[in-house]
Design an enzyme around this catalytic site. Structure first.
Site, PDB file in Angstrom:
ATOM      1  N   VAL A   1       0.835  -1.204   0.000  1.00  0.00           N
ATOM      2  CA  VAL A   1       0.000   0.000   0.000  1.00  0.00           C
ATOM      3  C   VAL A   1       0.873   1.260   0.000  1.00  0.00           C
ATOM      4  O   VAL A   1       0.653   2.196  -0.771  1.00  0.00           O
ATOM      5  CB  VAL A   1      -0.934  -0.008   1.236  1.00  0.00           C
ATOM      6  CG1 VAL A   1      -1.665   1.313   1.387  1.00  0.00           C
ATOM      7  CG2 VAL A   1      -1.911  -1.158   1.137  1.00  0.00           C
TER       8      VAL A   1
ATOM      9  N   PHE B   1     -17.384  -9.354  -9.852  1.00  0.00           N
ATOM     10  CA  PHE B   1     -17.264 -10.234  -8.682  1.00  0.00           C
ATOM     11  C   PHE B   1     -18.362 -11.281  -8.606  1.00  0.00           C
ATOM     12  O   PHE B   1     -18.821 -11.652  -7.539  1.00  0.00           O
ATOM     13  CB  PHE B   1     -17.155  -9.410  -7.379  1.00  0.00           C
ATOM     14  CG  PHE B   1     -15.747  -8.944  -7.162  1.00  0.00           C
ATOM     15  CD1 PHE B   1     -15.201  -7.992  -8.014  1.00  0.00           C
ATOM     16  CD2 PHE B   1     -14.948  -9.470  -6.161  1.00  0.00           C
ATOM     17  CE1 PHE B   1     -13.888  -7.589  -7.884  1.00  0.00           C
ATOM     18  CE2 PHE B   1     -13.629  -9.071  -6.029  1.00  0.00           C
ATOM     19  CZ  PHE B   1     -13.095  -8.120  -6.889  1.00  0.00           C
TER      20      PHE B   1
ATOM     21  N   ALA C   1     -17.704 -17.511 -10.409  1.00  0.00           N
ATOM     22  CA  ALA C   1     -17.619 -18.661  -9.505  1.00  0.00           C
ATOM     23  C   ALA C   1     -16.236 -19.285  -9.648  1.00  0.00           C
ATOM     24  O   ALA C   1     -15.608 -19.201 -10.696  1.00  0.00           O
ATOM     25  CB  ALA C   1     -18.699 -19.673  -9.855  1.00  0.00           C
TER      26      ALA C   1
ATOM     27  N   CYS D   1      -6.204  -9.665   1.778  1.00  0.00           N
ATOM     28  CA  CYS D   1      -7.232  -8.747   2.289  1.00  0.00           C
ATOM     29  C   CYS D   1      -8.537  -9.426   2.672  1.00  0.00           C
ATOM     30  O   CYS D   1      -8.936  -9.385   3.834  1.00  0.00           O
ATOM     31  CB  CYS D   1      -7.502  -7.663   1.258  1.00  0.00           C
ATOM     32  SG  CYS D   1      -6.106  -6.584   1.034  1.00  0.00           S
TER      33      CYS D   1
ATOM     34  N   LYS E   1      -4.487 -15.114  -7.209  1.00  0.00           N
ATOM     35  CA  LYS E   1      -5.161 -14.641  -8.418  1.00  0.00           C
ATOM     36  C   LYS E   1      -4.072 -14.319  -9.439  1.00  0.00           C
ATOM     37  O   LYS E   1      -2.889 -14.284  -9.083  1.00  0.00           O
ATOM     38  CB  LYS E   1      -6.035 -13.426  -8.116  1.00  0.00           C
ATOM     39  CG  LYS E   1      -5.260 -12.195  -7.691  1.00  0.00           C
ATOM     40  CD  LYS E   1      -6.197 -11.019  -7.625  1.00  0.00           C
ATOM     41  CE  LYS E   1      -5.420  -9.735  -7.603  1.00  0.00           C
ATOM     42  NZ  LYS E   1      -6.243  -8.560  -7.607  1.00  0.00           N
TER      43      LYS E   1
HETATM   44  C1  UDX Z   1      -9.208  -6.875  -2.640  1.00  0.00           C
HETATM   45  C2  UDX Z   1     -10.170  -5.731  -2.975  1.00  0.00           C
HETATM   46  O1  UDX Z   1     -10.699  -5.940  -4.293  1.00  0.00           O
HETATM   47  C3  UDX Z   1      -9.482  -4.390  -2.856  1.00  0.00           C
HETATM   48  O2  UDX Z   1     -10.414  -3.342  -3.094  1.00  0.00           O
HETATM   49  C4  UDX Z   1      -8.905  -4.255  -1.448  1.00  0.00           C
HETATM   50  O3  UDX Z   1      -8.233  -3.046  -1.269  1.00  0.00           O
HETATM   51  C5  UDX Z   1      -7.966  -5.414  -1.164  1.00  0.00           C
HETATM   52  O4  UDX Z   1      -8.661  -6.647  -1.362  1.00  0.00           O
HETATM   53  P1  UDX Z   1      -7.238  -8.189  -3.898  1.00  0.00           P
HETATM   54  O5  UDX Z   1      -7.124  -9.002  -2.649  1.00  0.00           O
HETATM   55  O6  UDX Z   1      -6.003  -7.661  -4.518  1.00  0.00           O
HETATM   56  O7  UDX Z   1      -8.181  -6.908  -3.634  1.00  0.00           O
HETATM   57  O8  UDX Z   1      -7.939  -9.104  -4.995  1.00  0.00           O
HETATM   58  P2  UDX Z   1      -9.323  -9.195  -5.763  1.00  0.00           P
HETATM   59  O9  UDX Z   1      -9.090  -8.964  -7.189  1.00  0.00           O
HETATM   60  O10 UDX Z   1     -10.371  -8.417  -5.103  1.00  0.00           O
HETATM   61  O11 UDX Z   1      -9.632 -10.772  -5.575  1.00  0.00           O
HETATM   62  C6  UDX Z   1      -9.732 -11.368  -4.290  1.00  0.00           C
HETATM   63  C7  UDX Z   1     -10.023 -12.838  -4.405  1.00  0.00           C
HETATM   64  O12 UDX Z   1     -11.346 -13.074  -4.859  1.00  0.00           O
HETATM   65  C8  UDX Z   1      -9.113 -13.598  -5.375  1.00  0.00           C
HETATM   66  O13 UDX Z   1      -8.748 -14.837  -4.788  1.00  0.00           O
HETATM   67  C9  UDX Z   1      -9.986 -13.829  -6.594  1.00  0.00           C
HETATM   68  O14 UDX Z   1      -9.627 -14.965  -7.309  1.00  0.00           O
HETATM   69  C10 UDX Z   1     -11.353 -13.988  -5.930  1.00  0.00           C
HETATM   70  N1  UDX Z   1     -12.474 -13.656  -6.825  1.00  0.00           N
HETATM   71  C11 UDX Z   1     -12.633 -12.369  -7.262  1.00  0.00           C
HETATM   72  C12 UDX Z   1     -13.377 -14.630  -7.197  1.00  0.00           C
HETATM   73  O15 UDX Z   1     -13.272 -15.811  -6.801  1.00  0.00           O
HETATM   74  N2  UDX Z   1     -14.424 -14.280  -7.992  1.00  0.00           N
HETATM   75  C13 UDX Z   1     -14.621 -13.031  -8.444  1.00  0.00           C
HETATM   76  O16 UDX Z   1     -15.607 -12.796  -9.158  1.00  0.00           O
HETATM   77  C14 UDX Z   1     -13.699 -12.033  -8.062  1.00  0.00           C
END
Ligand code: UDX
Length: 438
Positions: A11, A255, A258, A266, A325
């Site tokens: 950050v 988001f 699946a 986070c 991810k």
């Molecule tokens: C997240 C928030 O999006 C961000 O705003 C915050 O500041 C920090 O946390 P991040 O952890 O970097 O960001 O990843 P993000 O892209 O949000 O994905 C989080 C997890 O959710 C990943 O494991 C991703 O694979 C999963 N995911 C995301 C899903 O399984 N399905 C989705 O539709 C979206």
């Protein structure tokens, strides 16, 4: 403006590099090696566009120092960007935030605005204020200062862009001076991008917005993952279901992918911490609790499903994707950790490949290192494998030569836990294919 940033983690570094486009920014970190690397233009984390920005502004408007006293005295806005790891009972461990607050109290020499960007539970800004006041009392001096809450909403992999093109900037303030300082600070960014919404709230609301947003997104993911399980049973296709739902503007299409659950630094931590804050306040957040439970169960369901289709004992299982991810080397709370551990416990040998996450991943599974082979690329990974499991949706996997993959594999079983091939008829014909909710 002269901005001081404490903490050059994810950050802190992204914030510093972006803000140094507009202001004079100096960063401090307790880790001298990090400061040295950054001073030499070496980015310490893998993040799109960050190293370019670092080198563009380095020694012009962006500086790195290892002296916190200098940082506090020579800047008028001080950002706290230190880590808040998961502590006992799932609550956030605030020791670093408090240590830094103490240092600020020890060195503050004139009116300043202290901005908390670390993810902290509601009430932390008040605690930061009282710690600084304690130190001022020890020094027997009075210096006015403000504490602001300015949460970050950065996604790993697109963090620089997320700040330059933010949906919103949330600023929690409790004084006119703080309000003025923060609007001057963000003015050039807002001028450059008129789509960014700037919202001023109370400090407590800003602190809660951060947690509520992450918990809501986590809930959206768990919701669609649960519906995917039902879709599979009733013969529906979750991709169409999600698309159909997402066309309703009130729901939105983001988001709703699946998969095998959310991971990262986070969502898992923040969801737990929010539940903990609610418990401490006598509130039961049952929806958020359910989102967390579903996320745990989804991983176990995936392993159960794999083991019901193939007896993994003494089999070679290829795994594509270890990072939580794509576009990151971060493996914290990655579903791959649980899934791989469970498969090894069931007697499987793992061939693993990830374009960025292999080094970090190793530390999560040291006790199983004899059962996991890390491969040079996606094709070496599948050689003689009985089955392939896709855990992270990297583009190189989407673009892989699946004909070659099939040739190299011993058996053609494919578990596509991110549905990257769910719409690909040929792959579904050529492989014994299992997606999620399709
Ligand atoms: C997240 C928030 O999006 C961000 O705003 C915050 O500041 C920090 O946390 P991040 O952890 O970097 O960001 O990843 P993000 O892209 O949000 O994905 C989080 C997890 O959710 C990943 O494991 C991703 O694979 C999963 N995911 C995301 C899903 O399984 N399905 C989705 O539709 C979206």
């Amino acid at each position: 403006m002269r901005i001081g940033i404490i903490g050059t983690g994810y950050v802190g570094l992204v914030t510093s590099c972006v803000l140094s486009n507009y202001h004079n920014v100096t960063c401090y970190d307790i880790d001298k090696e990090k400061i040295e690397n950054l001073s030499n233009g070496k980015c310490i984390i893998y993040e799109n566009g960050l190293e370019d920005l670092l080198n563009k502004n380095l020694n012009k408007s962006l500086f790195f120092i290892d002296n916190i006293e200098k940082l506090v005295t020579e800047n008028n806005v001080i950002f706290i960007c230190v880590g808040t790891p998961q502590g006992e009972n799932g609550s956030a461990d605030l020791q670093y935030v408090y240590q830094v607050s103490r240092s600020i109290g020890q060195f503050i020499n004139k009116r300043k605005v202290i901005v908390d960007k670390s993810t902290v539970p509601v009430g932390t800004a008040k605690r930061v204020k009282s710690i600084i006041n304690e130190e001022l009392l020890n020094r027997k001096i009075e210096i006015p200062f403000d504490v602001v809450s300015n949460p970050e909403f950065l996604k790993e992999g697109s963090a620089v862009n997320d700040l330059l093109n933010a949906d919103r900037i949330i600023v929690g303030i409790d004084s006119v001076d703080a309000s003025e300082a923060m609007s001057i600070l963000y003015y050039p960014l807002l001028e450059e991008n008129h789509n960014i919404k700037y919202l001023e709230t109370t400090v407590e609301s800003a602190e809660l917005i951060k947690y509520a947003s992450n918990a809501f997104l986590a809930t959206k993911i768990s919701f669609i993952n649960e519906i995917a399980m039902l879709a599979e049973k009733v013969g529906a296709n979750i991709l169409d279901v999600a698309k159909g739902m997402g066309l309703d503007k009130r729901i939105g299409n983001k988001f709703l992918n699946a998969g095998c659950g959310y991971g990262g630094s986070c969502f898992p931590k923040d969801v737990k911490a929010l539940i903990q804050t609610a418990n401490e306040n006598g509130i039961n957040l049952s929806v958020v609790q359910a989102a967390q439970d579903v996320n745990q169960n989804i991983r176990a369901n995936v392993v159960e499903k794999i083991c019901s289709k193939i007896d993994v004992k003494d089999k070679t299982i290829a795994v594509w994707g270890l990072a939580f991810k794509p576009e990151t080397d971060d493996t914290r709370e990655s579903p791959a950790i649980y899934i791989i551990k469970e498969l090894v416990k069931h007697g499987a040998t793992i061939n693993a490949y990830d374009p960025q996450g292999m080094e970090n991943f190793k530390w999560n599974v040291v006790e199983y290192m004899n059962n996991i082979r890390y491969c040079k690329n996606e094709y070496e990974c599948v050689a003689d494998a009985d089955c392939l499991i896709i855990i992270t949706d990297w583009n190189i996997f989407k673009e892989a030569d699946m004909g070659l993959v099939k040739l190299k594999m011993k058996n053609n079983i494919l578990f596509d836990l991110r549905n990257i091939f769910a719409k690909n008829k040929e792959i579904r014909r050529e492989f014994e294919y299992y997606g999620i909710g399709v």
